[in-house]
Design a protein around this motif. Structure first.
Motif, PDB file in Angstrom:
ATOM      1  N   ILE A  63       0.863  -1.179   0.000  1.00 57.09           N
ATOM      2  CA  ILE A  63       0.000   0.000   0.000  1.00 57.09           C
ATOM      3  C   ILE A  63       0.903   1.234   0.000  1.00 57.09           C
ATOM      4  O   ILE A  63       1.675   1.445   0.937  1.00 57.09           O
ATOM      5  CB  ILE A  63      -0.927   0.029   1.231  1.00 57.09           C
ATOM      6  N   GLY A  64       0.819   2.014  -1.072  1.00 56.60           N
ATOM      7  CA  GLY A  64       1.701   3.178  -1.154  1.00 56.60           C
ATOM      8  C   GLY A  64       1.612   3.892  -2.483  1.00 56.60           C
ATOM      9  O   GLY A  64       0.660   3.714  -3.239  1.00 56.60           O
ATOM     10  N   GLY A  65       2.618   4.672  -2.767  1.00 59.12           N
ATOM     11  CA  GLY A  65       2.604   5.538  -3.936  1.00 59.12           C
ATOM     12  C   GLY A  65       3.010   4.856  -5.225  1.00 59.12           C
ATOM     13  O   GLY A  65       3.832   3.934  -5.240  1.00 59.12           O
ATOM     14  N   VAL A  95       7.566   4.611  -4.533  1.00 60.76           N
ATOM     15  CA  VAL A  95       8.143   3.650  -3.592  1.00 60.76           C
ATOM     16  C   VAL A  95       7.315   2.380  -3.497  1.00 60.76           C
ATOM     17  O   VAL A  95       7.825   1.266  -3.652  1.00 60.76           O
ATOM     18  CB  VAL A  95       8.313   4.300  -2.202  1.00 60.76           C
ATOM     19  N   GLY A  96       6.013   2.524  -3.230  1.00 57.39           N
ATOM     20  CA  GLY A  96       5.161   1.335  -3.117  1.00 57.39           C
ATOM     21  C   GLY A  96       5.151   0.521  -4.400  1.00 57.39           C
ATOM     22  O   GLY A  96       5.294  -0.701  -4.383  1.00 57.39           O
ATOM     23  N   ARG A  97       4.994   1.213  -5.533  1.00 55.54           N
ATOM     24  CA  ARG A  97       4.957   0.506  -6.810  1.00 55.54           C
ATOM     25  C   ARG A  97       6.291  -0.165  -7.112  1.00 55.54           C
ATOM     26  O   ARG A  97       6.339  -1.288  -7.620  1.00 55.54           O
ATOM     27  CB  ARG A  97       4.582   1.477  -7.928  1.00 55.54           C
ATOM     28  N   ASN A  98       7.406   0.523  -6.811  1.00 54.51           N
ATOM     29  CA  ASN A  98       8.727  -0.073  -7.028  1.00 54.51           C
ATOM     30  C   ASN A  98       8.902  -1.347  -6.206  1.00 54.51           C
ATOM     31  O   ASN A  98       9.410  -2.363  -6.701  1.00 54.51           O
ATOM     32  CB  ASN A  98       9.832   0.911  -6.641  1.00 54.51           C
ATOM     33  N   HIS A 128       2.043  -1.539 -17.490  1.00 59.72           N
ATOM     34  CA  HIS A 128       3.316  -2.070 -17.007  1.00 59.72           C
ATOM     35  C   HIS A 128       3.084  -3.087 -15.883  1.00 59.72           C
ATOM     36  O   HIS A 128       3.739  -4.143 -15.841  1.00 59.72           O
ATOM     37  CB  HIS A 128       4.202  -0.932 -16.510  1.00 59.72           C
ATOM     38  N   SER A 129       2.149  -2.794 -14.984  1.00 54.06           N
ATOM     39  CA  SER A 129       1.827  -3.710 -13.884  1.00 54.06           C
ATOM     40  C   SER A 129       1.317  -5.047 -14.425  1.00 54.06           C
ATOM     41  O   SER A 129       1.706  -6.116 -13.938  1.00 54.06           O
ATOM     42  CB  SER A 129       0.777  -3.083 -12.964  1.00 54.06           C
ATOM     43  N   LYS A 130       0.465  -4.973 -15.421  1.00 49.67           N
ATOM     44  CA  LYS A 130      -0.070  -6.188 -16.035  1.00 49.67           C
ATOM     45  C   LYS A 130       1.045  -7.016 -16.654  1.00 49.67           C
ATOM     46  O   LYS A 130       1.077  -8.249 -16.517  1.00 49.67           O
ATOM     47  CB  LYS A 130      -1.101  -5.809 -17.100  1.00 49.67           C
TER      48      LYS A 130
END
Length: 362
Positions: A63-65, A95-98, A128-130
Motif C-alpha cells: 500500500i503506497g505511492g 516507492v510502493g509501486r517499485n 506495465h503492472s499487467k
C-alpha cells in the motif's frame, strides 16, 4: 515467473476456461510450448492443477505511492543553475509501486493498493503492472486527479542531486478506501506500507488490521508519520537521518548508530535495517545487533535501490530467513538495482541475488 508465463497467467485469469489451442493462437506460439509453460505454472504454485484454478491464497499487499519517474542523467559533471547535456529516462516509479515490482520479479504474488489518475501516465502504470504480474485491480483510478510524477536530476556519480515530487493523489488513499479493502489486506501474508500514505491512513491500517507490517520510511519529512505506531511494525529500513528521527539520537559514529537501532527496537519494532551507504548496514532484532560491511558497488542510478532492499526484507520474512541472511539478500537486491539505469532492474531475481551474494562474498 517468465514474461511468457505471466502472459499466459493473465489470459487464464481473464478466461479460466480458455483452451491451450486458444492460448497458442493468441500468443502466436506452439501448443506444445503452452503446455510446457502451464506445467511450469503448476509447479510454481500459480495454477492449482487441472481446470486452471488460480492460486489466490498466498500473496502480499503493498500500500503506497505509484508515479511516473523522470530521471535526468548528465553527460558530464552536473552544473547547477545551468542547462546540462544528458539524457532523460521516463519509467513507472513510486516507492510502493517499485517495491511491488521488485517482489513480482522475485516470484512473490503481489497486490498493489495505490491511487493513479485516469490519464496517459496512469494507463502506462496499469499496462506495465499487467506485464510484470502486479495485481493492481483493487487500486483507485481517479478522473479528477493526475497521476503523481517524480522528477530526479542525478549527478555524474549516479546519486540524486535534486528531486521534486507531485504526489497529491496519495491523499485519496484514505481510511474509507482502506476499509473497503480490509478483507484483502487482512488475508495477505504480509503488508508493506510506504509513508507517502496519509498519516491517519497509516495509523488506521496498523491499529485496526491484524497482520505483519513492513514499512519503508521514504524520506525524513515523511518518517515522522510513523512515530506513534512503531510498536505495530515488524521490519523497517531507515537511513541515518530517518533513524535519528525514529530514535531521537544524533548519529555521528557507529556507536551512536548502535544506540539508535537499539532504541528503535525498544520502541517495539521487531527488526531494524539501518542503511549507512558506503559505511554498511547495521541490523538488529531483540536478541542481537549485526554490522555488515558492504563492498564497493558501481552506481549507475541510486534511485530505487532502497525499494529493492525493502523487497529483500519481505523475501526474508516470507522465507523465515535469519536477520543476517535477510540483510545480505537485501544488500544484493539493492546492488543489482544500483547497477541499473532505472529505479527497477530487469535483472532482479532470486537466482541473480544468489549470484550477486557470491560475487560480493557476502
Amino acid at each position: 515467473m517468465t514474461n511468457r508465463e505471466k502472459e499466459i497467467l493473465e489470459l487464464i485469469k481473464e478466461n479460466p476456461f480458455i483452451t491451450q489451442d486458444e492460448l497458442a493462437k493468441q500468443l502466436n506460439i506452439a501448443r506444445s510450448s503452452v503446455a510446457v509453460h502451464i506445467a511450469n505454472l503448476i509447479k510454481k504454485g500459480y495454477i492449482l492443477g487441472r481446470g486452471y484454478i488460480i492460486n489466490k491464497l498466498d500473496y502480499v499487499t503493498v500500500i503506497g505511492g505509484a508515479n511516473i519517474d523522470i530521471n535526468g542523467f548528465p553527460n558530464k559533471k552536473l552544473k547547477l543553475k545551468d542547462s546540462n547535456p544528458g539524457k532523460l529516462k521516463i519509467s513507472p516509479g513510486g516507492v510502493g509501486r517499485n517495491i511491488a515490482e521488485n517482489l513480482s520479479r522475485l516470484n512473490i504474488n503481489t497486490k498493489l493498493l495505490t491511487a493513479i489518475g485516469n490519464d496517459i501516465y496512469g494507463k502506462k502504470i496499469i499496462e506495465h503492472s499487467k506485464n510484470i504480474g502486479i495485481d493492481i485491480s483493487d487500486s483507485l483510478i481517479l478522473s479528477d486527479f493526475s497521476t503523481s510524477t517524480y522528477l530526479a536530476i542525478l549527478d555524474e556519480k549516479g546519486d540524486m542531486a535534486v528531486g521534486l515530487s507531485d504526489m497529491e493523489i496519495c491523499e485519496k488513499i484514505d481510511i474509507n478506501y482502506i476499509k473497503s479493502k480490509k478483507n484483502i489486506i487482512e488475508k495477505s501474508k504480509a503488508v508493506i506500507l510506504d509513508t507517502n500514505l496519509p498519516q491517519k491512513t497509516i495509523e488506521y491500517i496498523t491499529k485496526n488490521i491484524n497482520n505483519t507490517f513492513i514499512v519503508d520510511t521514504v524520506s525524513t519529512a515523511k518518517t515522522v508519520k510513523i512515530l506513534n505506531i512503531l510498536n505495530y511494525v515488524h521490519s523497517i529500513k531507515p537511513n541515518i537521518y530517518e533513524a535519528e528521527i525514529l530514535s531521537g539520537i544524533k548519529i555521528e559514529n557507529k556507536k551512536d548508530a548502535e544506540k539508535a537501532v537499539r532504541n528503535i527496537i525498544n520502541k517495539g519494532v521487531k527488526r531494524v535495517f539501518l542503511t549507512m551507504g558506503k559505511d554498511g548496514i547495521l541490523c538488529a532484532d531483540k536478541n542481537k545487533t549485526i554490522y555488515i560491511k558492504t563492498p564497493k558497488i558501481k552506481v549507475i542510478n541510486a534511485t530505487g535501490a532502497g525499494d529493492a532492499f525493502t523487497a529483500g526484507i519481505v523475501l526474508g520474512y516470507l522465507n523465515n530467513y535469519s536477520l543476517e541472511k535477510t540483510a545480505k539478500i537485501s544488500i544484493a537486491a539493492s546492488a543489482i538495482t544500483l547497477e541499473s539505469e532505472g529505479a527497477n532492474s530487469e535483472q532482479l531475481s532470486k537466482e541473480n541475488i544468489e549470484n550477486k551474494l557470491k560475487e560480493m562474498k557476502l
